[in-house]
Enzyme design. Structure first.
Site, PDB file in Angstrom:
ATOM      1  N   ASP A 186       0.707  -1.106   0.031  1.00 57.52           N
ATOM      2  CA  ASP A 186       0.004  -0.173  -0.199  1.00 57.52           C
ATOM      3  C   ASP A 186       0.911   1.223   0.082  1.00 57.52           C
ATOM      4  OD1 ASP A 186       0.806   0.292   2.333  1.00 57.52           O
ATOM      5  OD2 ASP A 186      -0.896   0.103   3.437  1.00 57.52           O
TER       6      ASP A 186
ATOM      7  N   ASP B 125       1.332   4.557   2.583  1.00 53.91           N
ATOM      8  CA  ASP B 125       0.925   5.444   3.612  1.00 53.91           C
ATOM      9  C   ASP B 125       1.346   6.965   3.473  1.00 53.91           C
ATOM     10  OD1 ASP B 125       0.257   2.718   4.996  1.00 53.91           O
ATOM     11  OD2 ASP B 125       2.418   2.573   4.301  1.00 53.91           O
TER      12      ASP B 125
ATOM     13  N   ASP C 131      -3.506   4.521   2.552  1.00 50.37           N
ATOM     14  CA  ASP C 131      -3.655   4.911   3.925  1.00 50.37           C
ATOM     15  C   ASP C 131      -3.164   6.273   4.236  1.00 50.37           C
ATOM     16  OD1 ASP C 131      -4.489   2.490   4.546  1.00 50.37           O
ATOM     17  OD2 ASP C 131      -3.128   2.018   6.342  1.00 50.37           O
TER      18      ASP C 131
HETATM   19  P1  DGT Z   1       4.155  -2.884   3.021  1.00 47.51           P
HETATM   20  O1  DGT Z   1       3.636  -3.785   3.115  1.00 47.51           O
HETATM   21  O2  DGT Z   1       5.061  -2.583   1.801  1.00 47.51           O
HETATM   22  O3  DGT Z   1       2.994  -1.631   2.968  1.00 47.51           O
HETATM   23  O4  DGT Z   1       4.931  -2.427   4.344  1.00 47.51           O
HETATM   24  P2  DGT Z   1       4.877  -1.333   5.451  1.00 47.51           P
HETATM   25  O5  DGT Z   1       6.013  -1.250   6.211  1.00 47.51           O
HETATM   26  O6  DGT Z   1       4.531  -0.002   4.671  1.00 47.51           O
HETATM   27  O7  DGT Z   1       3.679  -1.798   6.104  1.00 47.51           O
HETATM   28  P3  DGT Z   1       2.303  -1.241   6.453  1.00 47.51           P
HETATM   29  O8  DGT Z   1       1.708  -0.313   5.263  1.00 47.51           O
HETATM   30  O9  DGT Z   1       1.347  -2.240   6.842  1.00 47.51           O
HETATM   31  O10 DGT Z   1       2.153  -0.226   7.778  1.00 47.51           O
HETATM   32  C1  DGT Z   1       3.321   0.762   7.878  1.00 47.51           C
HETATM   33  C2  DGT Z   1       3.615   1.342   9.301  1.00 47.51           C
HETATM   34  O11 DGT Z   1       2.661   1.902  10.014  1.00 47.51           O
HETATM   35  C3  DGT Z   1       3.981  -0.121   9.980  1.00 47.51           C
HETATM   36  O12 DGT Z   1       5.247  -0.375  10.312  1.00 47.51           O
HETATM   37  C4  DGT Z   1       3.122   0.223  11.569  1.00 47.51           C
HETATM   38  C5  DGT Z   1       2.351   1.331  11.228  1.00 47.51           C
HETATM   39  N1  DGT Z   1       1.169   0.969  11.284  1.00 47.51           N
HETATM   40  C6  DGT Z   1       0.231   0.088  10.434  1.00 47.51           C
HETATM   41  N2  DGT Z   1      -1.015   0.217  10.994  1.00 47.51           N
HETATM   42  C7  DGT Z   1      -1.054   0.829  12.285  1.00 47.51           C
HETATM   43  C8  DGT Z   1      -2.050   0.957  13.343  1.00 47.51           C
HETATM   44  O13 DGT Z   1      -3.058   0.732  13.190  1.00 47.51           O
HETATM   45  N3  DGT Z   1      -1.487   1.587  14.420  1.00 47.51           N
HETATM   46  C9  DGT Z   1      -0.413   2.235  14.495  1.00 47.51           C
HETATM   47  N4  DGT Z   1      -0.044   3.118  15.698  1.00 47.51           N
HETATM   48  N5  DGT Z   1       0.661   2.036  13.631  1.00 47.51           N
HETATM   49  C10 DGT Z   1       0.217   1.176  12.414  1.00 47.51           C
HETATM   50 MG    MG Z   2       2.543   0.426   3.609  1.00 45.38          MG
END
Ligand code: DGT
Ligand code: MG
Length: 370
Positions: free
Chosen positions: A204, A206, A294
């Site tokens: 995704d 963010d 997000d």
């Molecule tokens: P990806 O799978 O390539 O999108 O990898 P990321 O590291 O971008 O993972 P993602 O998009 O699920 O989440 C980004 C970061 O945001 C994750 O390392 C922790 C944080 N995060 C995600 N969801 C929540 C939440 O509901 N509450 C809080 N406090 N942090 C969150």
């Molecule tokens: Mg992400």
């Protein structure tokens, strides 16, 4: 001396937030194996087991060279009995029996496919699996009543499981910026999550949004969403105003802050014209794709905490909080850092200051890929 034996001599700190973990590392075969077992544990809602495998994998990701033999692992932290067994098997045989069995298991495959639908968690997927539903097509045929998120997730299943590229993330960023500046000039938009850590693809995109005049960001999300909707950029959106309350982390905040942390889970409609790319669908090709986005809005005073909390990786975040509690008697969340001994909140105007409060060396985003 065998090559690489010095690994065991180098002392490696035990918390991932004390280490530099680059995106590219030297032990992919081992970390891939451990990640599958972690994923399987998480899908089976065995969080503790999942974290143990994730910690072991993160340790290997931080090593400065390839592990060639088990003797190199002596003295290293984070490697539990189970993880060590798997690592040794992969080092000796090239594969782990348990990993092979897992990847070929009907249950693992089905749980992955079903939780790969936006809006579907492990509990729901498990219930469906037990009813004989193993694939998104099975679900479609089952006639189950789905919520709005799951209907969108099923509709755009293939595209949402296609990695989002960095250039797509940049293109989405430009749209988000137009939307935010149309409704609140001067607001600041930051790309967070995996892309901030230097990943070239993600599941995704963010973004964190704030405004230097504290208070101006209040009520921003609904306005941004309306603008995006009016321009036809959104295929799905759900805005929540109180995600902080629902989460278990962090100290209690003053009631006045309660509904300030707004979050929007969305699916964007991104034109692929610029790349000259067509998306193949059941109804023929088209020139746009669905992308999970997000959006998070934070008050300016909480921005460094939100930035640190949303940059990830998930394990890095978990380790920061664990370090804070167990080593510093502090509580860290995406909103604040609370010192439990001095019973006060510690202010910070940058991520560097938060690391300093925690008594940690600053780790830049590109080295938070634990
Ligand atoms: P990806 O799978 O390539 O999108 O990898 P990321 O590291 O971008 O993972 P993602 O998009 O699920 O989440 C980004 C970061 O945001 C994750 O390392 C922790 C944080 N995060 C995600 N969801 C929540 C939440 O509901 N509450 C809080 N406090 N942090 C969150
Ligand atoms: Mg992400």
């Amino acid at each position: 001396q065998k090559p690489g034996l010095e690994l065991a001599v180098v002392s490696v700190p035990s918390y991932a937030c004390q280490r530099h973990t680059p995106l590219l590392h030297h032990n992919i075969t081992l970390t891939d194996a451990l990640s599958i077992l972690a994923e399987n544990a998480e899908l089976g809602e065995n969080e503790g087991r999942g974290v143990a495998f994730r910690r072991a994998a993160a340790l290997l990701k931080s090593l400065p060279q390839e592990v060639r033999g088990a003797e190199q692992l002596r003295g290293l932290p984070c490697l539990g009995e189970h993880s060590l067994r798997v690592i040794k098997e992969v080092l000796e045989d090239g594969v782990s029996h348990e990993v092979e069995t897992t990847t070929h298991s009907e249950q693992f495959k089905a749980m992955k496919a079903l939780t790969g639908i936006f809006g579907v968690g492990a509990k729901t997927a498990d219930r469906w699996f037990k009813e004989g539903i193993h694939t998104p097509s099975d679900l479609q045929r089952s006639g189950h009543t789905l919520n709005r998120a799951q209907r969108a997730g099923l509709q755009y299943y293939d595209e949402l499981n296609l990695p989002v590229t960095k250039s797509e993330a940049v293109a989405i960023g430009q749209i988000v910026e137009r939307a935010v500046h149309a409704v609140l000039p001067g607001a600041e938009i930051t790309l967070i999550g995996g892309f901030r850590r230097g990943k070239q693809t993600g599941h995704d995109v963010d973004f964190l949004i704030t405004h230097p005049d504290e208070g101006r960001e209040e009520g921003l999300m609904p306005k941004v969403v309306s603008w995006l909707e009016a321009q036809g950029f959104l295929l799905y959106q759900k805005t929540t105003g109180n995600s902080y309350l629902e989460s278990k982390e962090g100290p209690a905040r003053p009631a006045s802050n309660m509904d300030r942390f707004e979050r929007c889970f969305s699916i964007f409609r991104l034109s692929t014209d610029n790349e000259g790319r067509e998306i193949q669908t059941g109804n023929g090709p088209r020139s746009w794709r669905a992308v999970r986005v997000d959006l998070v809005v934070s008050p300016y005073s909480q921005f460094p905490f939100a930035l640190l909390g949303w940059t990830g990786s998930k394990l890095f975040e978990r380790e920061l909080r664990r370090w804070a509690v167990h080593e510093k008697a502090m509580t860290l969340s995406s909103h604040a850092l609370y010192d439990r001994k001095r019973t006060l909140y510690l202010r910070a105007s940058s991520e560097e200051e938060i690391f300093a409060h925690l008594g940690l060396e600053y780790i830049p985003p590109c080295d938070r890929n634990a």
